[in-house]
Write a protein that holds these residues in place. Sequence first.
Motif: not given
Length: 194
Positions: A92-116
């Motif tokens: 989720c932190l990768g999604h929220i603060y993406p290393l490859f996209f200048r640390f401008r990411g999303g809210k992480g909801v779908a990624t958190a859901l996927g983790a479940m």
Amino acid sequence: MTSALALLIILSAYLFGSISSAVLICRVFALDDPRLRGSGNPGATNVYRLGGALPAALTLLFDVLKGMLPVWLAYFLGLPPITLGFVAIAACLGHIYPLFFRFRGGKGVATALGAMFPVALPMTLMLILTWVFVFLVTRVSSLAALITVGLSPLYAYLVKPQYTVPACMLAALIIWRHRSNIQRLWRGTETGFR
């Protein structure tokens, strides 16, 4: 060895999460950069605003996979629940603060859901149904997300209590990431779908 493996998977989860599905899919479909248009959030909801159902569905799918695959690997390798929680948070932190996209990411909801998905399918279904219900009633994606993640520790406790602490960790991260949405909801200025 287990600690080194856990650290490797956590780091890999962050790097995998740093691949911005929304930005890449918008490029493929020749859409505007979702960080610069609409809500400014590179997630499925904003991609839907910019390009419709297909790009949004692909963004959602890949954002879910960013959380699901690292956690599934950690689960398959028998790492403890608390470690799975850190793997999920790293994705989720990768999604929220993406290393490859200048640390401008999303809210992480779908990624958190996927983790479940890998650890508690019934819980995942409860989360999806909660989000859909709240969204259909309110038509506000951020409110649906906040209520859903707020209930996730309770769902974890009811379905698989050993994952309650990781669910709390994820919920706290997602709620913190939505702090600007919470302010707009409080002021009554949050936009929805009509």
